[in-house]
Motif scaffolding. Structure first.
Motif, PDB file in Angstrom:
ATOM      1  N   GLY A 143      -1.321   2.795   6.660  1.00 29.89           N
ATOM      2  CA  GLY A 143      -2.042   2.650   5.404  1.00 29.89           C
ATOM      3  C   GLY A 143      -1.112   2.324   4.251  1.00 29.89           C
ATOM      4  O   GLY A 143      -1.406   1.471   3.411  1.00 29.89           O
ATOM      5  N   LYS A 144       0.034   2.984   4.222  1.00 34.52           N
ATOM      6  CA  LYS A 144       1.020   2.741   3.168  1.00 34.52           C
ATOM      7  C   LYS A 144       1.520   1.306   3.231  1.00 34.52           C
ATOM      8  O   LYS A 144       1.652   0.631   2.212  1.00 34.52           O
ATOM      9  CB  LYS A 144       2.178   3.724   3.328  1.00 34.52           C
ATOM     10  CG  LYS A 144       3.275   3.579   2.308  1.00 34.52           C
ATOM     11  CD  LYS A 144       4.350   4.624   2.546  1.00 34.52           C
ATOM     12  CE  LYS A 144       5.442   4.501   1.523  1.00 34.52           C
ATOM     13  NZ  LYS A 144       6.673   3.976   2.021  1.00 34.52           N
ATOM     14  N   LYS A 145       1.771   0.842   4.446  1.00 32.77           N
ATOM     15  CA  LYS A 145       2.259  -0.525   4.630  1.00 32.77           C
ATOM     16  C   LYS A 145       1.229  -1.548   4.130  1.00 32.77           C
ATOM     17  O   LYS A 145       1.580  -2.522   3.465  1.00 32.77           O
ATOM     18  CB  LYS A 145       2.572  -0.740   6.120  1.00 32.77           C
ATOM     19  CG  LYS A 145       3.364  -1.982   6.430  1.00 32.77           C
ATOM     20  CD  LYS A 145       3.894  -1.957   7.853  1.00 32.77           C
ATOM     21  CE  LYS A 145       2.757  -2.004   8.848  1.00 32.77           C
ATOM     22  NZ  LYS A 145       3.187  -2.214  10.227  1.00 32.77           N
ATOM     23  N   MET A 146      -0.045  -1.292   4.415  1.00 32.67           N
ATOM     24  CA  MET A 146      -1.093  -2.210   3.964  1.00 32.67           C
ATOM     25  C   MET A 146      -1.198  -2.219   2.442  1.00 32.67           C
ATOM     26  O   MET A 146      -1.290  -3.290   1.827  1.00 32.67           O
ATOM     27  CB  MET A 146      -2.441  -1.814   4.573  1.00 32.67           C
ATOM     28  CG  MET A 146      -2.538  -2.100   6.046  1.00 32.67           C
ATOM     29  SD  MET A 146      -4.119  -1.583   6.716  1.00 32.67           S
ATOM     30  CE  MET A 146      -5.217  -2.709   5.912  1.00 32.67           C
ATOM     31  N   LEU A 147      -1.196  -1.051   1.829  1.00 35.76           N
ATOM     32  CA  LEU A 147      -1.302  -0.987   0.371  1.00 35.76           C
ATOM     33  C   LEU A 147      -0.079  -1.588  -0.311  1.00 35.76           C
ATOM     34  O   LEU A 147      -0.204  -2.251  -1.351  1.00 35.76           O
ATOM     35  CB  LEU A 147      -1.539   0.459  -0.075  1.00 35.76           C
ATOM     36  CG  LEU A 147      -2.891   1.052   0.337  1.00 35.76           C
ATOM     37  CD1 LEU A 147      -2.961   2.523  -0.017  1.00 35.76           C
ATOM     38  CD2 LEU A 147      -4.049   0.281  -0.278  1.00 35.76           C
ATOM     39  N   GLU A 148       1.097  -1.391   0.268  1.00 33.67           N
ATOM     40  CA  GLU A 148       2.305  -2.017  -0.286  1.00 33.67           C
ATOM     41  C   GLU A 148       2.229  -3.538  -0.176  1.00 33.67           C
ATOM     42  O   GLU A 148       2.624  -4.252  -1.099  1.00 33.67           O
ATOM     43  CB  GLU A 148       3.553  -1.498   0.423  1.00 33.67           C
ATOM     44  CG  GLU A 148       3.948  -0.106   0.004  1.00 33.67           C
ATOM     45  CD  GLU A 148       5.120   0.442   0.794  1.00 33.67           C
ATOM     46  OE1 GLU A 148       5.479  -0.129   1.861  1.00 33.67           O
ATOM     47  OE2 GLU A 148       5.684   1.460   0.357  1.00 33.67           O
ATOM     48  N   PHE A 149       1.726  -4.033   0.950  1.00 31.14           N
ATOM     49  CA  PHE A 149       1.563  -5.476   1.136  1.00 31.14           C
ATOM     50  C   PHE A 149       0.618  -6.040   0.077  1.00 31.14           C
ATOM     51  O   PHE A 149       0.899  -7.058  -0.554  1.00 31.14           O
ATOM     52  CB  PHE A 149       1.026  -5.779   2.540  1.00 31.14           C
ATOM     53  CG  PHE A 149       0.735  -7.230   2.771  1.00 31.14           C
ATOM     54  CD1 PHE A 149       1.748  -8.108   3.131  1.00 31.14           C
ATOM     55  CD2 PHE A 149      -0.553  -7.721   2.616  1.00 31.14           C
ATOM     56  CE1 PHE A 149       1.479  -9.449   3.335  1.00 31.14           C
ATOM     57  CE2 PHE A 149      -0.825  -9.068   2.820  1.00 31.14           C
ATOM     58  CZ  PHE A 149       0.193  -9.935   3.183  1.00 31.14           C
ATOM     59  N   MET A 150      -0.499  -5.336  -0.128  1.00 29.56           N
ATOM     60  CA  MET A 150      -1.471  -5.797  -1.117  1.00 29.56           C
ATOM     61  C   MET A 150      -0.881  -5.744  -2.528  1.00 29.56           C
ATOM     62  O   MET A 150      -1.087  -6.659  -3.331  1.00 29.56           O
ATOM     63  CB  MET A 150      -2.742  -4.953  -1.037  1.00 29.56           C
ATOM     64  CG  MET A 150      -3.507  -5.163   0.255  1.00 29.56           C
ATOM     65  SD  MET A 150      -4.903  -4.045   0.431  1.00 29.56           S
ATOM     66  CE  MET A 150      -6.036  -4.820  -0.718  1.00 29.56           C
ATOM     67  N   GLY A 151      -0.141  -4.690  -2.818  1.00 26.72           N
ATOM     68  CA  GLY A 151       0.486  -4.561  -4.132  1.00 26.72           C
ATOM     69  C   GLY A 151       1.531  -5.633  -4.381  1.00 26.72           C
ATOM     70  O   GLY A 151       1.713  -6.085  -5.510  1.00 26.72           O
ATOM     71  N   ALA A 152       2.221  -6.055  -3.325  1.00 25.38           N
ATOM     72  CA  ALA A 152       3.229  -7.098  -3.472  1.00 25.38           C
ATOM     73  C   ALA A 152       2.596  -8.473  -3.608  1.00 25.38           C
ATOM     74  O   ALA A 152       3.098  -9.346  -4.324  1.00 25.38           O
ATOM     75  CB  ALA A 152       4.180  -7.076  -2.280  1.00 25.38           C
ATOM     76  N   GLY A 153       1.458  -8.695  -2.935  1.00 23.46           N
ATOM     77  CA  GLY A 153       0.820 -10.020  -2.974  1.00 23.46           C
ATOM     78  C   GLY A 153      -0.106 -10.235  -4.140  1.00 23.46           C
ATOM     79  O   GLY A 153      -0.328 -11.372  -4.582  1.00 23.46           O
ATOM     80  N   CYS A 154      -0.661  -9.175  -4.663  1.00 23.12           N
ATOM     81  CA  CYS A 154      -1.633  -9.275  -5.749  1.00 23.12           C
ATOM     82  C   CYS A 154      -1.100 -10.021  -6.970  1.00 23.12           C
ATOM     83  O   CYS A 154      -1.795 -10.868  -7.537  1.00 23.12           O
ATOM     84  CB  CYS A 154      -2.125  -7.878  -6.110  1.00 23.12           C
ATOM     85  SG  CYS A 154      -3.738  -7.853  -6.868  1.00 23.12           S
ATOM     86  N   PRO A 155       0.138  -9.762  -7.423  1.00 21.38           N
ATOM     87  CA  PRO A 155       0.646 -10.509  -8.588  1.00 21.38           C
ATOM     88  C   PRO A 155       0.720 -12.020  -8.346  1.00 21.38           C
ATOM     89  O   PRO A 155       0.498 -12.803  -9.269  1.00 21.38           O
ATOM     90  CB  PRO A 155       2.039  -9.923  -8.815  1.00 21.38           C
ATOM     91  CG  PRO A 155       1.963  -8.552  -8.244  1.00 21.38           C
ATOM     92  CD  PRO A 155       1.052  -8.670  -7.045  1.00 21.38           C
ATOM     93  N   ALA A 156       1.007 -12.416  -7.132  1.00 24.74           N
ATOM     94  CA  ALA A 156       1.060 -13.862  -6.838  1.00 24.74           C
ATOM     95  C   ALA A 156      -0.315 -14.478  -7.019  1.00 24.74           C
ATOM     96  O   ALA A 156      -0.467 -15.566  -7.604  1.00 24.74           O
ATOM     97  CB  ALA A 156       1.582 -14.094  -5.425  1.00 24.74           C
ATOM     98  N   PHE A 157      -1.352 -13.792  -6.509  1.00 28.73           N
ATOM     99  CA  PHE A 157      -2.716 -14.303  -6.710  1.00 28.73           C
ATOM    100  C   PHE A 157      -3.126 -14.217  -8.175  1.00 28.73           C
ATOM    101  O   PHE A 157      -3.910 -15.029  -8.651  1.00 28.73           O
ATOM    102  CB  PHE A 157      -3.700 -13.564  -5.790  1.00 28.73           C
ATOM    103  CG  PHE A 157      -3.579 -13.976  -4.362  1.00 28.73           C
ATOM    104  CD1 PHE A 157      -4.040 -15.216  -3.942  1.00 28.73           C
ATOM    105  CD2 PHE A 157      -2.973 -13.151  -3.431  1.00 28.73           C
ATOM    106  CE1 PHE A 157      -3.919 -15.616  -2.617  1.00 28.73           C
ATOM    107  CE2 PHE A 157      -2.844 -13.544  -2.102  1.00 28.73           C
ATOM    108  CZ  PHE A 157      -3.311 -14.772  -1.705  1.00 28.73           C
ATOM    109  N   GLY A 158      -2.576 -13.247  -8.886  1.00 31.37           N
ATOM    110  CA  GLY A 158      -2.819 -13.163 -10.325  1.00 31.37           C
ATOM    111  C   GLY A 158      -2.284 -14.368 -11.055  1.00 31.37           C
ATOM    112  O   GLY A 158      -2.925 -14.898 -11.970  1.00 31.37           O
ATOM    113  N   MET A 159      -1.118 -14.839 -10.624  1.00 29.78           N
ATOM    114  CA  MET A 159      -0.562 -16.066 -11.238  1.00 29.78           C
ATOM    115  C   MET A 159      -1.429 -17.273 -10.914  1.00 29.78           C
ATOM    116  O   MET A 159      -1.651 -18.126 -11.783  1.00 29.78           O
ATOM    117  CB  MET A 159       0.882 -16.284 -10.759  1.00 29.78           C
ATOM    118  CG  MET A 159       1.847 -15.213 -11.241  1.00 29.78           C
ATOM    119  SD  MET A 159       1.889 -15.015 -13.013  1.00 29.78           S
ATOM    120  CE  MET A 159       2.589 -16.579 -13.515  1.00 29.78           C
TER     121      MET A 159
END
Length: 162
Positions: A143-159
């Motif tokens: 679960g931690k790995k998934m949330l970290e992945f999402m947290g790392a990718g979210c800013p890219a989609f924000g851009m």
């Protein structure tokens, strides 16, 4: 029971955004863009689906819910419960501890006490409970790995959404 630190952190982050919007004239409409929200949330979820298995993604809401709801049991309370169980066991025998289980909220402790009541050998108890801890660590790591992945990718989609 909600984890107050997680809730406070979430609301503090939201408050910072609102304060920034208010400081810039208070025009919330300028900051609300539905296509950008769809790109950020949808893109993050799509990337997560590509990166992880379907079973892992389907368990994601369970991980998020536990992030907000789970509260670690008090150490003092756990120690007191074990002391109470030990004194009951000493006075009346291991089977008498069965009545104490209704007061124990920690499922891990209940499992250990049930093994003691059933007369399980200490080495076997240690092995089974250690295995339980390892399984729990693996689930939490996933679960931690998934949330970290999402947290790392979210800013890219924000851009991209910007």
């Amino acid at each position: 029971m909600l984890d107050i630190a997680t809730i406070l952190g979430l609301f503090a982050g939201i408050a910072c955004v609102f304060i920034a919007v208010l400081a810039d004239g208070g025009q919330f409409g300028l900051f609300l863009c539905i296509p950008a929200i769809v790109i950020v949330i949808g893109g993050t979820m799509a990337a997560t689906c590509v990166h992880f298995s379907l079973g892992q993604v389907l368990r994601l809401m369970s991980f998020i819910k536990k992030t907000f709801k789970y509260k670690l049991p008090s150490e003092d309370e756990a120690i007191q419960q074990l002391v109470n169980c030990a004194s009951v066991s000493r006075r009346e025998g291991a089977l008498a501890m069965e009545g104490q289980l209704k007061d124990v909220k920690d499922s891990f402790m209940v499992k250990g006490l049930r093994m003691a009541i059933d007369g399980c050998e200490p080495a076997s108890m240690r092995e089974q409970l250690a295995r339980e801890i390892e399984n729990l660590k693996e689930r939490h790591f996933e679960g931690k790995k998934m949330l970290e992945f999402m947290g790392a990718g979210c800013p890219a989609f924000g851009m991209v959404g910007t």
